[in-house]
Design a protein around this motif. Structure first.
Motif, PDB file in Angstrom:
ATOM      1  N   TYR A 187       0.825  -1.211   0.000  1.00 58.16           N
ATOM      2  CA  TYR A 187       0.000   0.000   0.000  1.00 58.16           C
ATOM      3  C   TYR A 187       0.862   1.264   0.000  1.00 58.16           C
ATOM      4  O   TYR A 187       0.506   2.272  -0.631  1.00 58.16           O
ATOM      5  CB  TYR A 187      -0.936  -0.011   1.210  1.00 58.16           C
ATOM      6  CG  TYR A 187      -2.132  -0.914   1.039  1.00 58.16           C
ATOM      7  CD1 TYR A 187      -2.982  -0.763  -0.044  1.00 58.16           C
ATOM      8  CD2 TYR A 187      -2.422  -1.922   1.956  1.00 58.16           C
ATOM      9  CE1 TYR A 187      -4.089  -1.595  -0.223  1.00 58.16           C
ATOM     10  CE2 TYR A 187      -3.516  -2.756   1.797  1.00 58.16           C
ATOM     11  CZ  TYR A 187      -4.353  -2.587   0.706  1.00 58.16           C
ATOM     12  OH  TYR A 187      -5.440  -3.410   0.528  1.00 58.16           O
ATOM     13  N   SER A 188       2.002   1.220   0.682  1.00 61.22           N
ATOM     14  CA  SER A 188       2.902   2.382   0.694  1.00 61.22           C
ATOM     15  C   SER A 188       3.455   2.654  -0.696  1.00 61.22           C
ATOM     16  O   SER A 188       3.525   3.803  -1.141  1.00 61.22           O
ATOM     17  CB  SER A 188       4.046   2.147   1.679  1.00 61.22           C
ATOM     18  OG  SER A 188       3.566   1.984   2.991  1.00 61.22           O
ATOM     19  N   ASN A 189       3.865   1.590  -1.380  1.00 59.16           N
ATOM     20  CA  ASN A 189       4.410   1.747  -2.736  1.00 59.16           C
ATOM     21  C   ASN A 189       3.361   2.269  -3.709  1.00 59.16           C
ATOM     22  O   ASN A 189       3.700   2.966  -4.674  1.00 59.16           O
ATOM     23  CB  ASN A 189       4.960   0.410  -3.243  1.00 59.16           C
ATOM     24  CG  ASN A 189       6.237   0.008  -2.551  1.00 59.16           C
ATOM     25  OD1 ASN A 189       6.974   0.848  -2.046  1.00 59.16           O
ATOM     26  ND2 ASN A 189       6.510  -1.290  -2.508  1.00 59.16           N
ATOM     27  N   CYS A 190       2.099   1.933  -3.472  1.00 64.47           N
ATOM     28  CA  CYS A 190       1.017   2.380  -4.349  1.00 64.47           C
ATOM     29  C   CYS A 190       0.487   3.752  -3.952  1.00 64.47           C
ATOM     30  O   CYS A 190      -0.496   4.234  -4.538  1.00 64.47           O
ATOM     31  CB  CYS A 190      -0.121   1.361  -4.342  1.00 64.47           C
ATOM     32  SG  CYS A 190       0.289  -0.217  -5.121  1.00 64.47           S
ATOM     33  N   GLY A 191       1.108   4.382  -2.950  1.00 63.95           N
ATOM     34  CA  GLY A 191       0.681   5.706  -2.528  1.00 63.95           C
ATOM     35  C   GLY A 191      -0.581   5.716  -1.689  1.00 63.95           C
ATOM     36  O   GLY A 191      -1.220   6.759  -1.533  1.00 63.95           O
ATOM     37  N   ARG A 192      -0.959   4.577  -1.126  1.00 64.29           N
ATOM     38  CA  ARG A 192      -2.155   4.484  -0.284  1.00 64.29           C
ATOM     39  C   ARG A 192      -1.718   4.275   1.166  1.00 64.29           C
ATOM     40  O   ARG A 192      -1.948   3.221   1.759  1.00 64.29           O
ATOM     41  CB  ARG A 192      -3.059   3.340  -0.746  1.00 64.29           C
ATOM     42  CG  ARG A 192      -3.576   3.477  -2.157  1.00 64.29           C
ATOM     43  CD  ARG A 192      -4.470   4.709  -2.308  1.00 64.29           C
ATOM     44  NE  ARG A 192      -5.203   4.709  -3.559  1.00 64.29           N
ATOM     45  CZ  ARG A 192      -4.743   5.165  -4.714  1.00 64.29           C
ATOM     46  NH1 ARG A 192      -3.518   5.647  -4.779  1.00 64.29           N
ATOM     47  NH2 ARG A 192      -5.495   5.154  -5.804  1.00 64.29           N
ATOM     48  N   ILE A 193      -1.070   5.287   1.719  1.00 63.08           N
ATOM     49  CA  ILE A 193      -0.513   5.159   3.060  1.00 63.08           C
ATOM     50  C   ILE A 193      -1.606   5.002   4.111  1.00 63.08           C
ATOM     51  O   ILE A 193      -1.392   4.392   5.168  1.00 63.08           O
ATOM     52  CB  ILE A 193       0.380   6.388   3.385  1.00 63.08           C
ATOM     53  CG1 ILE A 193       1.210   6.148   4.661  1.00 63.08           C
ATOM     54  CG2 ILE A 193      -0.439   7.645   3.475  1.00 63.08           C
ATOM     55  CD1 ILE A 193       2.215   5.054   4.549  1.00 63.08           C
ATOM     56  N   GLY A 194      -2.814   5.523   3.828  1.00 65.85           N
ATOM     57  CA  GLY A 194      -3.932   5.357   4.760  1.00 65.85           C
ATOM     58  C   GLY A 194      -4.276   3.891   4.963  1.00 65.85           C
ATOM     59  O   GLY A 194      -4.534   3.445   6.099  1.00 65.85           O
ATOM     60  N   TYR A 195      -4.297   3.115   3.874  1.00 63.77           N
ATOM     61  CA  TYR A 195      -4.546   1.672   3.977  1.00 63.77           C
ATOM     62  C   TYR A 195      -3.424   0.985   4.760  1.00 63.77           C
ATOM     63  O   TYR A 195      -3.681   0.065   5.539  1.00 63.77           O
ATOM     64  CB  TYR A 195      -4.651   1.050   2.584  1.00 63.77           C
ATOM     65  CG  TYR A 195      -5.878   1.455   1.802  1.00 63.77           C
ATOM     66  CD1 TYR A 195      -7.121   1.499   2.394  1.00 63.77           C
ATOM     67  CD2 TYR A 195      -5.792   1.780   0.457  1.00 63.77           C
ATOM     68  CE1 TYR A 195      -8.265   1.863   1.677  1.00 63.77           C
ATOM     69  CE2 TYR A 195      -6.914   2.148  -0.266  1.00 63.77           C
ATOM     70  CZ  TYR A 195      -8.138   2.193   0.356  1.00 63.77           C
ATOM     71  OH  TYR A 195      -9.262   2.561  -0.352  1.00 63.77           O
TER      72      TYR A 195
END
Length: 487
Positions: A187-195
């Motif tokens: 999720y961090s790599n995909c820019g979804r740090i909230g997830y």
């Protein structure tokens, strides 16, 4: 050999492999073969596992595969899986697929070995196809399977597919700390740090959080520019580990937070990590990016162990400050062999300091270290010559690239575009402008072309380019300066 008992010799080879003494294991195997000792599947299995870590592992593995066929050893699931794993780890994925296709029984271990090989060597799409075939064949998926395919989704930025894998982990009741760490990375790599934060906070109470999952979230914060969260999380940790400190130093480098970086330097010394080469290199980079060249030099000088990263970082620090002569001097004093990144730093330093002879000498010196120049190196040389008014030589560099079957990249043509602007060369500039506009759609390219047209006073073309940029929604990147202010 004092005895020829196959079982005992197989045990000796296995012990060597488990202890990491792979050369000795290979020599024992060769001695067995030369002494006409009966070789069976139990002999091949450990030595195949050793091939991936030995020089020329793929060639050794092929010899073993040929010997396996020649000796007529029964090829069961264990030996087949060992062959598949060996080829996968050695990067011989074509051979690995052939072994997999010829296997009579394809268990989870064999499928995971093939899946891992695809991901490790950058074949993410093939890994996902292999995973889909496992789902279609109703193979029981392990946590290793799910973690591996999440890495493939991460490299492809396949958020939708990664979410499906996440859902499968929930339905299947997989709640391990390893899988949760992989999900946070994904999720961090995909820019979804909230997830990623949700996965971290929603971890089962029975799963004790370790350094790996903390480091994964810290790295995610840095990757997504949440530097304050990095510092807050680090302060909450009772005893920060090396990787956590490295992530925090990187956050200081990216945010140019010199004040917090100095505090981290003290924390590193207090916890006894001040001799860690990775942390010292990170500190060196942080001080350099924050403009503290003297502090960076002090860290470099006090390094007991200086590797190529240390030398490259200090050279790049002088480049950033426009001190090309010092950068070249340090390059000549290097105690370790430079790599491609080192040469990029030196060439860029020479270009911005007008050191034409030194830069060309460095470019030629790449052959001495058996390094093949990349298009980025050629772009630096073109920039170097263009700034010095030697545009014909810069043009010859592009010709030499094509003669060597090296396709000029967007960066190469952008450097040539800038050279044409500086030297007001209309003929070459018009040719390059057409190529660059077709090759890339970045706003920086349009800006470079517009600046060239302005230099040759073709104001109509400048106005036309501005209209095109407005129609495509492209904006010139805003320049800016950073400064840390205490509040």
């Amino acid at each position: 050999m004092s005895h020829k008992d196959p079982s005992r010799l197989n045990i000796l080879i296995s012990k060597c492999v488990r202890k990491g003494d792979l050369d000795k294991a290979w020599l024992r195997f060769r001695s067995m073969h030369a002494s006409d000792v009966r070789i069976d599947g139990f002999t091949f299995t450990p030595i195949l596992g050793a091939c991936a870590a030995l020089p020329g592992g793929g060639d050794r593995g092929r010899q073993l595969h040929a010997l396996l066929i020649k000796t007529g050893c029964v090829s069961g699931p264990i030996v087949d899986t060992a062959l598949l794993d060996m080829y996968s780890k050695c990067g011989c994925l074509g051979d690995a697929v052939r072994v997999f296709d010829e296997m009579r029984s394809r268990d989870l271990v064999a499928r995971n070995a093939l899946l891992s090989g695809f991901v490790k060597h950058g074949f993410a799409r093939e890994a996902i196809e292999a995973f889909r075939s496992m789902v279609v064949d109703r193979v029981r998926l392990s946590e290793f399977t799910l973690s591996t395919v999440l890495k493939a989704c991460s490299s492809l930025d396949a958020l939708a597919l990664g979410k499906q894998v996440h859902a499968r982990t929930i339905v299947g009741g997989c709640k391990s700390i390893v899988l949760s760490t992989t999900l946070i990375d994904f999720y961090s790599n995909c820019g979804r740090i909230g997830y990623a934060i949700s996965v971290f906070d929603g971890l089962d109470p029975d799963c004790k959080k370790d350094d790996a999952i903390d480091n994964a979230l810290l790295s995610g914060f840095v990757r997504n520019g949440l530097y304050k969260d990095v510092f807050s999380m680090l302060q909450a940790m009772k005893k920060p580990n090396r990787r956590a400190l490295a992530s925090a130093i990187l956050a200081c480098s990216e945010s140019l937070n010199l004040r917090y970086g100095k505090q981290l330097h003290c924390v590193i010394a207090r916890h006894g990590f001040d001799e860690e080469i990775i942390l010292r290199n990170a500190l060196l980079d942080m001080y350099a990016k924050c403009g503290e060249l003297k502090a960076a030099q002090t860290v470099f000088d006090t390094n007991r162990e200086k590797n190529v990263i240390s030398w490259t970082t200090i050279i790049d620090a002088y480049r950033r400050c426009g001190r090309g002569c010092e950068a070249v001097k340090l390059f000549k004093e290097m105690e370790s062999s430079p790599n491609s990144v080192t040469f990029l730093a030196v060439l860029s330093a020479c270009a911005h300091s007008g050191l034409v002879k030194e830069g060309l000498d460095c470019f030629v010196a790449m052959e001495e270290y058996f390094l093949k120049p990349s298009p980025d190196h050629y772009a630096c040389v073109i920039d170097l010559l263009g700034r010095a008014g030697r545009i014909e030589e810069a043009w010859d560099v592009i010709k030499s690239m094509m003669a060597r079957d090296i396709e000029p990249t967007e960066a190469v043509w952008a450097a040539m575009m800038n050279a044409c602007r500086l030297n007001v060369d209309a003929d070459k500039g018009l040719f390059v402008a057409k190529l660059l506009s077709e090759l890339g759609k970045k706003s920086g390219n349009y800006t470079s072309i517009s600046n060239f047209f302005a230099a040759i006073e073709k104001w109509g073309n400048v106005e036309e380019l501005r209209k095109v940029m407005n129609e495509k929604g492209l904006r010139k990147e805003i320049g800016g300066s950073w400064v840390a202010v205490e509040v």
